[in-house]
Design a protein around this motif. Sequence first.
Motif, short mmCIF file in Angstrom:
data_model
loop_
_atom_site.label_atom_id
_atom_site.label_comp_id
_atom_site.label_asym_id
_atom_site.label_seq_id
_atom_site.Cartn_x
_atom_site.Cartn_y
_atom_site.Cartn_z
N LEU A 30 10.95 34.61 26.06
CA LEU A 30 11.58 35.45 27.08
C LEU A 30 12.12 36.74 26.48
O LEU A 30 11.99 37.81 27.08
CB LEU A 30 12.71 34.67 27.75
CG LEU A 30 12.28 33.50 28.65
CD1 LEU A 30 13.48 32.67 29.07
CD2 LEU A 30 11.52 34.00 29.87
N VAL A 39 8.99 42.48 31.41
CA VAL A 39 9.94 42.27 32.51
C VAL A 39 11.01 43.33 32.35
O VAL A 39 11.46 43.61 31.24
CB VAL A 39 10.55 40.84 32.49
CG1 VAL A 39 9.54 39.84 32.95
CG2 VAL A 39 11.08 40.48 31.13
N LEU A 45 13.77 36.48 37.16
CA LEU A 45 12.92 35.53 36.46
C LEU A 45 12.55 34.39 37.40
O LEU A 45 13.24 34.15 38.40
CB LEU A 45 13.66 34.96 35.24
CG LEU A 45 13.96 35.90 34.08
CD1 LEU A 45 14.59 35.11 32.93
CD2 LEU A 45 12.72 36.62 33.60
N LEU A 51 9.99 27.36 35.92
CA LEU A 51 9.76 27.48 34.48
C LEU A 51 9.53 26.11 33.85
O LEU A 51 8.62 25.93 33.03
CB LEU A 51 10.95 28.17 33.81
CG LEU A 51 11.05 29.69 33.97
CD1 LEU A 51 12.40 30.19 33.49
CD2 LEU A 51 9.93 30.39 33.20
N LEU A 66 17.95 29.90 28.81
CA LEU A 66 18.48 30.99 29.63
C LEU A 66 19.93 31.29 29.29
O LEU A 66 20.34 32.45 29.23
CB LEU A 66 18.36 30.63 31.12
CG LEU A 66 16.94 30.46 31.67
CD1 LEU A 66 16.99 30.05 33.13
CD2 LEU A 66 16.12 31.74 31.50
N LEU A 75 20.26 38.65 29.96
CA LEU A 75 20.07 38.16 31.32
C LEU A 75 21.40 38.07 32.02
O LEU A 75 22.45 37.93 31.37
CB LEU A 75 19.41 36.77 31.30
CG LEU A 75 18.02 36.63 30.69
CD1 LEU A 75 17.58 35.17 30.72
CD2 LEU A 75 17.00 37.50 31.43
N VAL A 85 16.94 40.06 34.70
CA VAL A 85 17.02 40.83 33.47
C VAL A 85 18.19 41.80 33.61
O VAL A 85 18.32 42.49 34.62
CB VAL A 85 15.71 41.60 33.20
CG1 VAL A 85 15.82 42.42 31.91
CG2 VAL A 85 14.54 40.63 33.10
#
Length: 254
Positions: A30, A39, A45, A51, A66, A75, A85
């Motif tokens: 990521l 991204v 996301l 995911l 995350l 994030l 993001v």
Amino acid sequence: MLRALRQDYSRLARADGGRALAYARLREVLQQAIDGGRVTAGQPLPSERDLAEALKLSRVTVRKALSGLVDAGLLVQRRGAGTFVAGERIVKPFSRLTSFSDDLRARGLDPRSEVLERGIGEVTPDEAMALDLSPGTRVVRLHRVRHGGGQPLAIERSVVPQALLPDPLLVRHSLYDALEARGHRPVRALQRLRAVAFDARQARQLALPVGSPGLLIERRAFLADGRAVEFTRSWYRGDAYDFVAELHSEGGTQ
């Protein structure tokens, strides 16, 4: 996006021979996507569930990956909306007297205020001490959520002597603009900053998870003649602001 992330995750797993922990591998995938611009700021996301299914991981593993990127400021998680993001952080000089609106305009953002409360009343003991006012003095109070770039950024509670600002309705967007219009813009201030964790109400107002990190700034601002003009407590999102200050040694040399 899921297909690209799945390919990147598989490629990285082959490269490390499966030795890396799954959450660390996903976090790296990521971060590479963010750093590489695949991204972009403000882009959502896929959900934890999507995911987890696409990468054949547990939701606990996805959540841990995350969370690490949220802590790193890459994030942001918004209650009821998902994970996004992070946008560009706002740099606020701690050694210069500026308002919230000044800071956002300097970044090319349009400041907006959501007024929760505004009114006039007698000064409380706490406010009287901060503003050096006598008991019974009337003050204007403003409680607002401040927005910029399409998201809530700060919560403010401001108190101003009514003698300097007769009506809270005079504050349309910026308190300092309203004070300046009456010749009462502050010229210096004392500020105190400390780290906080947002409670349930604050988190809801800022669209953040409960317990998210933030910064509380207490400001007492003064006119050129020494009178206190403002006492404000501001709760800033920790994922959106960087506070900077220039420091000098007492002798003036390094």
